[in-house]
Design an enzyme around this catalytic site. Structure first.
Site, PDB file in Angstrom:
ATOM      1  CB  THR A 100      47.466  43.368  -0.540  1.00  0.00           C
ATOM      2  OG1 THR A 100      49.023  43.314  -0.668  1.00  0.00           O
ATOM      3  CG2 THR A 100      47.052  42.838  -2.048  1.00  0.00           C
ATOM      4  CE  LYS A 175      50.639  42.227  -3.430  1.00  0.00           C
ATOM      5  NZ  LYS A 175      51.957  41.702  -3.115  1.00  0.00           N
ATOM      6  CE  LYS A 250      44.823  40.886   1.487  1.00  0.00           C
ATOM      7  NZ  LYS A 250      45.396  41.651   2.331  1.00  0.00           N
TER       8      LYS A 250
HETATM    9  P1  NAD Z   1      49.641  41.217   9.542  1.00  0.00           P
HETATM   10  O1  NAD Z   1      48.440  40.557   9.833  1.00  0.00           O
HETATM   11  O2  NAD Z   1      51.014  40.456  10.079  1.00  0.00           O
HETATM   12  O3  NAD Z   1      49.969  42.762  10.202  1.00  0.00           O
HETATM   13  C1  NAD Z   1      48.678  43.704   9.862  1.00  0.00           C
HETATM   14  C2  NAD Z   1      48.847  44.414  11.325  1.00  0.00           C
HETATM   15  O4  NAD Z   1      47.788  45.430  11.136  1.00  0.00           O
HETATM   16  C3  NAD Z   1      48.247  43.635  12.338  1.00  0.00           C
HETATM   17  O5  NAD Z   1      49.271  43.257  13.452  1.00  0.00           O
HETATM   18  C4  NAD Z   1      46.861  44.174  12.788  1.00  0.00           C
HETATM   19  O6  NAD Z   1      46.714  44.140  14.253  1.00  0.00           O
HETATM   20  C5  NAD Z   1      47.386  45.657  12.315  1.00  0.00           C
HETATM   21  N1  NAD Z   1      45.996  46.329  12.151  1.00  0.00           N
HETATM   22  C6  NAD Z   1      44.695  46.098  11.515  1.00  0.00           C
HETATM   23  N2  NAD Z   1      44.049  47.145  11.900  1.00  0.00           N
HETATM   24  C7  NAD Z   1      44.430  48.248  12.311  1.00  0.00           C
HETATM   25  C8  NAD Z   1      44.087  49.324  13.015  1.00  0.00           C
HETATM   26  N3  NAD Z   1      42.921  49.988  12.429  1.00  0.00           N
HETATM   27  N4  NAD Z   1      44.958  50.059  13.523  1.00  0.00           N
HETATM   28  C9  NAD Z   1      46.322  49.781  13.740  1.00  0.00           C
HETATM   29  N5  NAD Z   1      46.861  48.321  13.349  1.00  0.00           N
HETATM   30  C10 NAD Z   1      45.638  47.810  12.816  1.00  0.00           C
HETATM   31  O7  NAD Z   1      49.846  41.298   8.079  1.00  0.00           O
HETATM   32  P2  NAD Z   1      51.399  41.235   7.210  1.00  0.00           P
HETATM   33  O8  NAD Z   1      51.744  40.043   6.866  1.00  0.00           O
HETATM   34  O9  NAD Z   1      52.196  42.325   7.702  1.00  0.00           O
HETATM   35  O10 NAD Z   1      50.621  41.917   5.783  1.00  0.00           O
HETATM   36  C11 NAD Z   1      50.051  43.330   5.846  1.00  0.00           C
HETATM   37  C12 NAD Z   1      49.635  43.688   4.336  1.00  0.00           C
HETATM   38  O11 NAD Z   1      50.777  43.076   3.570  1.00  0.00           O
HETATM   39  C13 NAD Z   1      48.307  42.489   3.906  1.00  0.00           C
HETATM   40  O12 NAD Z   1      47.517  43.581   3.093  1.00  0.00           O
HETATM   41  C14 NAD Z   1      49.156  41.729   3.020  1.00  0.00           C
HETATM   42  O13 NAD Z   1      48.210  41.181   2.056  1.00  0.00           O
HETATM   43  C15 NAD Z   1      50.256  42.169   2.617  1.00  0.00           C
HETATM   44  N6  NAD Z   1      51.334  41.469   2.035  1.00  0.00           N
HETATM   45  C16 NAD Z   1      51.971  40.633   2.774  1.00  0.00           C
HETATM   46  C17 NAD Z   1      53.046  40.065   2.333  1.00  0.00           C
HETATM   47  C18 NAD Z   1      53.768  38.990   3.445  1.00  0.00           C
HETATM   48  O14 NAD Z   1      54.564  38.259   2.882  1.00  0.00           O
HETATM   49  N7  NAD Z   1      53.136  38.907   4.572  1.00  0.00           N
HETATM   50  C19 NAD Z   1      53.560  40.509   1.285  1.00  0.00           C
HETATM   51  C20 NAD Z   1      53.327  41.390   0.326  1.00  0.00           C
HETATM   52  C21 NAD Z   1      52.116  41.821   0.633  1.00  0.00           C
END
Ligand code: NAD
Length: 314
Positions: A100, A175, A250
């Site tokens: 997102t 979104k 966020k």
């Molecule tokens: P998270 O922080 O658990 O996972 C993101 C991962 O990306 C981390 O493990 C981080 O180390 C990795 N990362 C960052 N930069 C990187 C790179 N250059 N190369 C490789 N890995 C890298 O976050 P999440 O909860 O999994 O959410 C991910 C996305 O989905 C976000 O943008 C969030 O807003 C969106 N989202 C989350 C949810 C939820 O309920 N958690 C729901 C809908 C959307």
């Protein structure tokens, strides 16, 4: 398909696991040691770097699931003169960003990919970790319809509903608009319960009326902010998320940015942003966003009425 899956956090890992289980060739990577270890334990093949994942998978598709837009653009383009994903991917590779991020960041990422000779879709999701694990996410997709058709089966492995929203960036637009509705309606439901309490109206009675009347909405009938009427709602477990306040903060920051860029009037969206910013700065970051009801109760008596409201006829 041959997939490099980058970003194996709360959402990315179960999504990648579902692709792997469905028989796709998936090579993953995450910058965090712990995320890599957990993903490996879940049966995924893990490379030594993002670039190595793309090369080892001979990737036709590169999926990213990062925290923010800066990470996506930097990964695509490379940081400070270093090679990026677009430099090592085979010509015409399809980049699918499920993070997102802001609408303009998604458009920028799309431009970086296409100027590198590739194709790109923004494909943010809703449905949370539960939806990621169950493969029931909703994908909101921006970019060429023909590119979406190429990966539709892949997305259907991770989700149940795939909506093509239009040009690059419009998946992210859908979104932020959806989550702005959610934030405003969750606040409205919470305020209604707090008002009902102060008038002596029981939770069960208000629920019974509103859930079957024009006040009906997801924030009430699924995420009810008081314990009792909906046993599965976070209010019944001291607001353990669910959807954490930090994530809502966020998403509303992205909505506020889009509102400003578009130059439209969206007072409730901006007020919701302000309320969730305070909630996340307090103890709400790790609690479900429906816990905002406690801040609203906490402000009882502290209502700063405007001159208009003070002078309004009763
Ligand atoms: P998270 O922080 O658990 O996972 C993101 C991962 O990306 C981390 O493990 C981080 O180390 C990795 N990362 C960052 N930069 C990187 C790179 N250059 N190369 C490789 N890995 C890298 O976050 P999440 O909860 O999994 O959410 C991910 C996305 O989905 C976000 O943008 C969030 O807003 C969106 N989202 C989350 C949810 C939820 O309920 N958690 C729901 C809908 C959307």
């Amino acid at each position: 398909m041959r997939v490099a899956f980058l970003g194996l956090g709360h959402m990315g890992r179960p999504m990648a696991v579902n692709l792997h289980r469905a028989g796709h060739r998936v090579v993953g990577f995450d910058v965090a040691d712990r995320a890599r270890d957990t993903a490996r334990a879940a049966g995924l093949e893990i490379a030594d770097s993002s670039l190595a994942a793309v090369r080892e998978a001979h990737a036709e598709v590169v999926v990213t699931m990062f925290q923010n837009g800066a990470q996506v653009v930097e990964a695509y383009a490379g940081a400070d003169g270093e090679e990026g994903l677009c430099d090592v991917a085979a010509p015409g590779t399809l980049f699918v960003d499920c993070s997102t991020i802001a609408v303009d960041e998604a458009q920028h990422a799309h431009a970086v990919a296409t100027s590198g000779g590739h194709r790109a879709l923004d494909a943010p999701v809703s449905g949370g970790v539960v939806g990621a694990e169950a493969g029931t996410l909703t994908f909101m997709v921006g970019g060429a319809a023909s590119d979406l058709e190429e990966v539709r089966a892949l997305l259907e492995t991770m989700g149940r509903r795939i909506v093509h929203c239009g040009a690059p960036g419009l998946g992210q637009a859908a979104k932020v608009c959806n989550n702005m509705i959610l934030a405003v309606s969750q606040i409205a439901v919470a305020e209604a319960f707090v008002l009902g309490e102060s008038l002596g109206l029981g939770h069960a009675e208000l629920y019974e009326v509103a859930a079957h009347a024009s006040g009906q909405c997801w924030a009430l009938t699924v995420n009810c902010p008081v314990p009792g009427p909906v046993p599965s709602s976070p209010a019944n477990r001291d607001f353990a998320p669910g959807f954490a306040g930090a994530l809502m903060d966020k998403d509303l920051t992205l909505a506020a940015r889009a509102i400003q860029d578009a130059g439209i009037s969206a007072r409730l969206g901006l007020t919701a942003h302000e309320m969730y910013r305070r909630y996340a700065e307090g103890d709400g970051a790790g609690r479900d966003f429906s816990g905002i009801i406690e801040s609203i109760r906490g402000n009882a008596g502290g209502y700063e009425s405007t001159d208009d409201a003070r002078g309004a006829p009763r």
